[in-house]
Motif scaffolding. Structure first.
Motif, PDB file in Angstrom:
ATOM      1  N   SER A 269      20.301  22.122 -64.685  1.00  0.00           N
ATOM      2  CA  SER A 269      21.346  22.439 -65.610  1.00  0.00           C
ATOM      3  C   SER A 269      22.081  23.608 -65.156  1.00  0.00           C
ATOM      4  O   SER A 269      23.095  24.314 -65.916  1.00  0.00           O
ATOM      5  CB  SER A 269      20.622  23.037 -66.947  1.00  0.00           C
ATOM      6  N   GLY A 270      22.298  24.025 -63.878  1.00  0.00           N
ATOM      7  CA  GLY A 270      22.872  25.286 -63.365  1.00  0.00           C
ATOM      8  C   GLY A 270      22.209  26.493 -63.347  1.00  0.00           C
ATOM      9  O   GLY A 270      22.286  27.447 -62.771  1.00  0.00           O
ATOM     10  N   ASN A 271      20.832  26.377 -64.011  1.00  0.00           N
ATOM     11  CA  ASN A 271      20.215  27.425 -63.817  1.00  0.00           C
ATOM     12  C   ASN A 271      18.978  27.181 -62.494  1.00  0.00           C
ATOM     13  O   ASN A 271      17.951  26.503 -62.967  1.00  0.00           O
ATOM     14  CB  ASN A 271      19.671  27.729 -65.302  1.00  0.00           C
ATOM     15  N   GLN A 272      19.104  28.024 -61.709  1.00  0.00           N
ATOM     16  CA  GLN A 272      18.178  27.501 -60.542  1.00  0.00           C
ATOM     17  C   GLN A 272      16.773  28.191 -60.913  1.00  0.00           C
ATOM     18  O   GLN A 272      15.753  27.578 -60.425  1.00  0.00           O
ATOM     19  CB  GLN A 272      18.671  28.571 -59.177  1.00  0.00           C
ATOM     20  N   ASP A 273      16.538  29.238 -61.584  1.00  0.00           N
ATOM     21  CA  ASP A 273      15.206  29.398 -61.932  1.00  0.00           C
ATOM     22  C   ASP A 273      14.519  28.403 -63.040  1.00  0.00           C
ATOM     23  O   ASP A 273      13.355  27.951 -62.465  1.00  0.00           O
ATOM     24  CB  ASP A 273      15.214  30.910 -62.760  1.00  0.00           C
ATOM     25  N   ALA A 274      15.367  27.910 -63.833  1.00  0.00           N
ATOM     26  CA  ALA A 274      14.755  26.763 -64.697  1.00  0.00           C
ATOM     27  C   ALA A 274      14.419  25.406 -63.880  1.00  0.00           C
ATOM     28  O   ALA A 274      13.280  24.932 -64.143  1.00  0.00           O
ATOM     29  CB  ALA A 274      15.753  26.427 -65.727  1.00  0.00           C
ATOM     30  N   TYR A 275      15.384  25.263 -62.894  1.00  0.00           N
ATOM     31  CA  TYR A 275      15.118  24.151 -61.885  1.00  0.00           C
ATOM     32  C   TYR A 275      13.782  24.124 -61.176  1.00  0.00           C
ATOM     33  O   TYR A 275      12.955  23.233 -61.041  1.00  0.00           O
ATOM     34  CB  TYR A 275      16.473  23.944 -61.149  1.00  0.00           C
ATOM     35  N   GLY A 276      13.550  25.621 -60.587  1.00  0.00           N
ATOM     36  CA  GLY A 276      12.248  25.928 -59.907  1.00  0.00           C
ATOM     37  C   GLY A 276      11.029  25.711 -60.840  1.00  0.00           C
ATOM     38  O   GLY A 276       9.949  25.125 -60.548  1.00  0.00           O
ATOM     39  N   ARG A 277      11.250  26.003 -62.075  1.00  0.00           N
ATOM     40  CA  ARG A 277       9.934  26.082 -63.040  1.00  0.00           C
ATOM     41  C   ARG A 277       9.613  24.473 -63.176  1.00  0.00           C
ATOM     42  O   ARG A 277       8.503  23.976 -63.516  1.00  0.00           O
ATOM     43  CB  ARG A 277      10.305  26.722 -64.250  1.00  0.00           C
ATOM     44  N   LEU A 278      10.886  23.827 -63.275  1.00  0.00           N
ATOM     45  CA  LEU A 278      10.494  22.341 -63.679  1.00  0.00           C
ATOM     46  C   LEU A 278       9.702  21.624 -62.248  1.00  0.00           C
ATOM     47  O   LEU A 278       8.787  20.917 -62.506  1.00  0.00           O
ATOM     48  CB  LEU A 278      11.770  21.695 -63.757  1.00  0.00           C
ATOM     49  N   LEU A 279       9.963  22.045 -61.048  1.00  0.00           N
ATOM     50  CA  LEU A 279       9.656  21.349 -59.767  1.00  0.00           C
ATOM     51  C   LEU A 279       8.167  21.907 -59.662  1.00  0.00           C
ATOM     52  O   LEU A 279       7.456  21.217 -59.042  1.00  0.00           O
ATOM     53  CB  LEU A 279      10.392  21.580 -58.794  1.00  0.00           C
ATOM     54  N   ASP A 283       4.400  20.585 -58.333  1.00  0.00           N
ATOM     55  CA  ASP A 283       3.460  21.158 -57.332  1.00  0.00           C
ATOM     56  C   ASP A 283       4.009  22.780 -57.122  1.00  0.00           C
ATOM     57  O   ASP A 283       5.228  22.853 -57.162  1.00  0.00           O
ATOM     58  CB  ASP A 283       3.740  20.500 -56.095  1.00  0.00           C
ATOM     59  N   ALA A 284       3.133  23.530 -57.252  1.00  0.00           N
ATOM     60  CA  ALA A 284       3.669  24.992 -57.368  1.00  0.00           C
ATOM     61  C   ALA A 284       4.299  25.424 -55.745  1.00  0.00           C
ATOM     62  O   ALA A 284       5.301  26.167 -55.898  1.00  0.00           O
ATOM     63  CB  ALA A 284       2.454  25.911 -57.227  1.00  0.00           C
ATOM     64  N   ASP A 285       4.076  24.542 -54.809  1.00  0.00           N
ATOM     65  CA  ASP A 285       4.803  24.837 -53.670  1.00  0.00           C
ATOM     66  C   ASP A 285       6.270  24.317 -53.602  1.00  0.00           C
ATOM     67  O   ASP A 285       7.255  24.773 -52.872  1.00  0.00           O
ATOM     68  CB  ASP A 285       3.936  24.016 -52.374  1.00  0.00           C
ATOM     69  N   LEU A 286       6.618  23.533 -54.834  1.00  0.00           N
ATOM     70  CA  LEU A 286       8.051  23.018 -54.645  1.00  0.00           C
ATOM     71  C   LEU A 286       8.950  23.923 -55.651  1.00  0.00           C
ATOM     72  O   LEU A 286       9.903  23.851 -55.631  1.00  0.00           O
ATOM     73  CB  LEU A 286       8.141  21.612 -55.449  1.00  0.00           C
ATOM     74  N   ALA A 287       8.306  24.984 -56.178  1.00  0.00           N
ATOM     75  CA  ALA A 287       9.034  25.764 -57.108  1.00  0.00           C
ATOM     76  C   ALA A 287      10.109  26.818 -56.349  1.00  0.00           C
ATOM     77  O   ALA A 287      11.252  26.975 -56.728  1.00  0.00           O
ATOM     78  CB  ALA A 287       8.184  26.839 -57.806  1.00  0.00           C
ATOM     79  N   ASP A 288       9.844  26.809 -55.145  1.00  0.00           N
ATOM     80  CA  ASP A 288      10.895  27.713 -54.340  1.00  0.00           C
ATOM     81  C   ASP A 288      11.345  27.218 -52.929  1.00  0.00           C
ATOM     82  O   ASP A 288      10.620  26.993 -52.260  1.00  0.00           O
ATOM     83  CB  ASP A 288      10.341  29.209 -54.076  1.00  0.00           C
ATOM     84  N   ALA A 289      12.451  26.566 -52.841  1.00  0.00           N
ATOM     85  CA  ALA A 289      12.952  26.140 -51.624  1.00  0.00           C
ATOM     86  C   ALA A 289      13.241  27.306 -50.806  1.00  0.00           C
ATOM     87  O   ALA A 289      13.942  28.102 -50.900  1.00  0.00           O
ATOM     88  CB  ALA A 289      14.434  25.326 -51.996  1.00  0.00           C
ATOM     89  N   PRO A 290      12.975  26.759 -49.387  1.00  0.00           N
ATOM     90  CA  PRO A 290      13.156  27.552 -48.239  1.00  0.00           C
ATOM     91  C   PRO A 290      14.638  28.000 -48.245  1.00  0.00           C
ATOM     92  O   PRO A 290      15.705  27.127 -48.631  1.00  0.00           O
ATOM     93  CB  PRO A 290      12.771  27.119 -46.990  1.00  0.00           C
TER      94      PRO A 290
END
Length: 927
Positions: A269-279, A283-290
């Protein structure tokens, strides 16, 4: 006979009847189904505790003294195929589906089958079929024996829809768990027992279960298969409700072996933090993209995510998949109108009032609240005089909180749309009362002159134009007062139409009932607020949308149109009409600041992005645009908008860049649905496709003296003419009276699709098949005989056709053994012990029309002689069963290869002896 001696697929005698062993759930227990019963009759028994011993059994052959006609033979063959639910092919769920999936809809299921723990984010566009995709995964898991309990978590207004979809499309009866129903479900349970212990299949309201006092107990009792619909509403924003929903999902995701399917059309939705929480829920490892600096790490991340994330847009389906036929042709147009006279002056008068309030605001906080209040009020003014009057009356109630205005302004309501279609209180100072009272009087007078309102007159023009296209229209309004006023005015003009109004004042159940009740009227118009832009699917009853009010969140337009422009729309064409005031300062500001920019991004990227989160920039830009578009001269110097336009442009660019980075369509290159779809279609045909379903339904209803009514354009089923036993079962499923039906997928509007798992077909097939195998178990219905003889030109010598039920055991990777069944046939010439026709070719002999009847005594003699030869055929039947087992194993291997699967193995063994369900002797017609 001890339970340890039994195998899946064995036949046993217990409690005075024969049973098929479905499985061995625990040591000392067997799960069985009556030999002449359905899946609903399955039970678990403990042989060691039975009064009479559980002993081996063998299926009894037909009796020569109970013959039937050729029509009875054909009916039994179809009833047997259509009543079997444990398919032997690589897709166990095929026999349970009431929908024919498209090739692209197989992709999520293929992805899930490759994962040990099924965790997927299914983010397809609105209307592509996320519910079907998730339901197919669920049904497949149930039929593979890997899931015996599940729950669907969704917003409250979607609960009933999910219950209905699971029943209609997937043959799953789930229980709705909401705040209003939980108490009745808990009644009678033991103190230590929860709803989720007592009811294995549930659809649960997120708002009911998210609360702090229920979250822990639910997490403890929650099944290991969870579907979360509208998952984006659980991860974004700082609202307490959102935080509670996320806390619940986070708790559920902590269990590593829990399967979770997250569904959303707006994953980012434009909110990168919310997108990270969704991913991170996947899998916890997918929350933060390198970061972008390490390309190798980024590529590894993308590959990992691609295993769990599927996102297709409509163009992907229509172009890359070549499946444009899955959707109706979309037609869109704009409908500008000109405000005139008092209607135009009223907007200026309200703006004069708002400018005064904003100018007198003291301090930044008060100024910001005044801005927001002005825009919220102006939004109601732009909607309708009725909404303006309501908002102004609400304004007299007192000051509004900033938190209450934001969701109304930008439609950012986290999925709870019924909470924001009420006209807001905005802000109020004591000296304003006289001004507000005058404006209320103006608004009420204009509301009484709706037949002169240029906006309403344009709506009438568009509705009449759509009616010429045979369109049935949903009119979306932003506020309740507008919807009520529009609905009342339309009833005076379209007197022959059924016109209903649905708003957030109604409960979800009442909304659904009001919409469903419109199905009996050919001419219908639905007026609704955005409480219907998510939730109730409207494609069966409507194929056009008019946006009476511009929505300030671009994704809402997409969601509105997605109610009718979606998979399963029976009409060939769908329409959308965007109304706006060409000289309206309010609509003009929204188009300039929001709509045009969102459209540009959508054209460039193919995705719709929400309004930027920097509300200060948006409100300043909107206020500035409103003032600039006003026809009255006002001093702009009193407002310091700063660099509002420039700042907002930066925010839009940031939203576009963020969408580009997260958009990568993760091509499922390793999956080859095109290779798998023929296997699926072949299995569906083997189990009974549309032609077989129609043939069976026509014959069955005729035999029951309740034939299809073919006098109209579409055949009609008269449920009230069925025998009492069947009529009562159909009434329990909500089928009464008379209904137009179609046996082909995607029927016309107002025509019910009748497929393999439709209650009519399922109940008819089960009843007739069970009646043939257990003649004493039916009331009012003459049971089908299991043998017969007739003359035909289809054979050149006396031929015996045996209708068989083959049983197989499927063992997946040595861990789980399942029962599979298949209805088929073999044909033998007299004097030969090897069949000359098998499967569909042998069944086709039953379809060749008889040329004459045979005397009863001759029938019994011919059948008796054939029965005496059964032992001679036993080896050929066993050989055929082994060949089918090997062919089924190859089917599984082919699908596994198409999925690029590794490691999993499937062993298929035939359970002998096969069941001879019917035996028919065909005598050649001598010229």
């Amino acid at each position: 006979m001890n339970a340890i001696d039994l195998r899946t697929g064995d036949l046993v005698q217990a409690r005075g009847r024969e049973w098929i062993v479905l499985g061995l759930p625990e040591e000392g227990l067997i799960r069985v189904r009556p030999l002449s019963g359905s899946e609903e009759d399955a039970q678990v028994i403990a042989p060691a505790l039975e009064i009479m011993s559980v002993t081996p059994a063998r299926f009894a052959p037909p009796s020569a003294d109970e013959p039937d006609t050729q029509d009875g033979a054909r009916l039994l063959a179809d009833a047997l195929r259509l009543s079997l639910r444990r398919g032997a092919g690589p897709f166990r769920s095929a026999a349970h589906l009431g929908v024919e999936p498209r090739a692209y809809q197989l992709v999520p299921m293929l992805m899930a089958l490759r994962l040990e723990t099924k965790r997927l984010l299914i983010a397809d566009d609105v209307g592509i079929g996320k519910t079907i995709e998730a339901g197919m995964i669920l049904r497949e898991m149930i039929d593979r024996g890997e899931v015996d309990r599940f729950t669907v978590l969704c917003p409250p207004h979607l609960v009933d829809q999910w219950v209905g979809e699971l029943a209609e499309k997937f043959d799953i009866d789930a229980v709705a768990v909401t705040s209003s129903r939980a108490r009745s479900l808990e009644r009678g349970l033991a103190l230590s027992e929860s709803i989720f212990d007592a009811y294995p299949y549930t659809v649960v309201s997120l708002d009911y279960i998210k609360s702090d006092n229920r979250r822990d107990s639910f997490a403890h009792a929650c099944p290991d298969f969870v579907i979360v619909d509208e998952a984006h509403s659980c991860v974004g924003g700082s609202e307490r409700g959102t935080q509670q929903r996320f806390a619940l999902l986070e708790r559920l995701a902590e269990k590593p072996e829990r399967h979770m399917l997250l569904l959303t059309a707006t994953p980012h939705s434009g909110n990168q933090d919310a997108y990270g929480r969704l991913l991170g829920l996947i899998d916890a490892d997918l929350a933060d993209a390198p970061g972008g600096a390490d390309s190798n790490a980024l590529e590894r991340y993308r590959r990992r995510l691609a295993q769990h994330f599927v996102q297709r847009r409509r163009p992907d389906i229509e172009e890359a998949w070549g499946d444009g036929s899955a959707f109706a042709r979309a037609h869109s147009r704009e409908a500008p109108f000109q405000l005139t006279g008092d209607f135009q002056n009223f907007q200026e008068d309200v703006l004069d009032y708002c400018v005064g309030v904003t100018t007198n605001a003291d301090g930044d906080s008060a100024r910001r609240l005044a801005f927001w209040g002005t825009l919220a009020l102006m939004r109601c003014v732009g909607s309708s005089p009725a909404a303006a009057a309501s908002a102004l009356r609400n304004r007299l109630g007192g000051m509004a909180e900033e938190e209450a205005l934001e969701p109304v302004l930008f439609d950012d309501d986290e999925g709870m749309l019924s909470d924001t279609d009420v006209e807001p209180a905005t802000a109020l100072a004591g000296e304003e009362r006289e001004q507000i009272s005058r404006l209320i009087s103006q608004a009420e007078k204009l509301a009484d002159r709706v037949d002169e309102d240029p906006k309403f007159l344009m709506l009438v023009k568009q509705l009449k134009a759509l009616e010429k296209e045979n369109a049935r229209t949903v009119v979306f309004c932003r506020f309740i007062s507008t919807a009520d006023a529009v609905g009342e005015a339309l009833r005076k003009i379209f007197r022959k139409h059924r016109i209903e109004v649905v708003t957030g004042r109604l409960t979800p159940e009442e909304r659904r009932e009001r919409v469903d009740d419109m199905g009996d009227d050919d001419r219908r118009i639905l007026v609704a607020t955005d409480c219907l832009s998510e939730g109730i699917n409207l494609q069966k009853l409507f194929n056009a949308v008019i946006h009476y009010d511009l929505n300030w969140n671009p994704t809402r337009h997409q969601q509105r149109e997605g109610r009718v422009d979606r998979f399963g729309q029976p009409a060939k064409d769908v329409w959308s009409v965007m109304m706006f005031g060409a000289n309206s300062m309010i609509d003009g500001a929204v188009i300039q600041v929001i709509t045009d920019k969102a459209d540009r991004i959508r054209e460039a990227l193919g995705v719709t992005v929400p309004v930027p989160e920097d509300s200060a920039s948006v409100t300043s830009a909107l206020m500035q645009a409103v003032l600039l578009k006003s026809e009255r001269h006002r001093s702009q110097g009193m407002f310091d908008f700063g660099e509002a336009d420039a700042q907002l442009e930066v925010e839009w660019r940031n939203a576009e860049d963020s969408a580009k980075k997260s958009q990568a369509r993760y091509a499922q290159g390793a999956l080859k649905p095109a290779e798998v779809l023929p296997e699926w279609q072949r299995l569906r045909a083997l189990n009974g496709g549309p032609e077989e379903v129609e043939r069976f339904a026509r014959r069955a209803l005729s035999r029951l003296e309740a034939p299809l009514d073919t006098t109209g354009k579409h055949p009609r089923v008269h449920y009230d003419r069925l025998p009492t036993q069947l009529r009562e079962r159909m009434e329990a499923r909500g089928f009464t009276g008379s209904r137009a039906v179609s046996f082909a997928d995607d029927p016309e509007p107002d025509v019910t699709h009748v497929g393999r798992v439709h209650p009519l077909v399922a109940i008819l097939a089960e009843t007739l098949a069970e009646g043939a195998l257990d003649p004493g178990g039916t009331r009012e219905i003459e049971p089908l005989g299991r043998c017969g003889t007739w003359r035909t030109r289809a054979v050149e010598s006396v031929t015996t056709v045996m209708l068989l039920r083959l049983r197989f055991t499927l063992t997946v990777s040595g861990r789980r053994t399942l029962l599979a069944e298949e209805a088929t046939a073999l044909a033998f010439r007299r004097g030969e012990e090897q069949p000359f026709a098998t499967g569909a070719e042998a069944l086709a002999l039953l379809e060749q029309e008889a040329t004459g009847n045979i005397e009863r005594i001759a029938i019994e003699r011919q059948v008796g002689e054939a029965l005496n030869r059964l032992d001679d055929y036993e080896q050929a039947i066993a050989t055929f069963a082994h060949e089918r087992a090997e062919a089924l194993r190859e089917d599984h291997d082919r699908v596994k290869a198409a999925m690029r699967g590794e490691g999993a193995t499937t062993e298929v063994e035939s359970a002998l002896p096969a069941d001879v369900i019917g035996l028919y002797v065909l005598v050649p017609e001598i010229a």
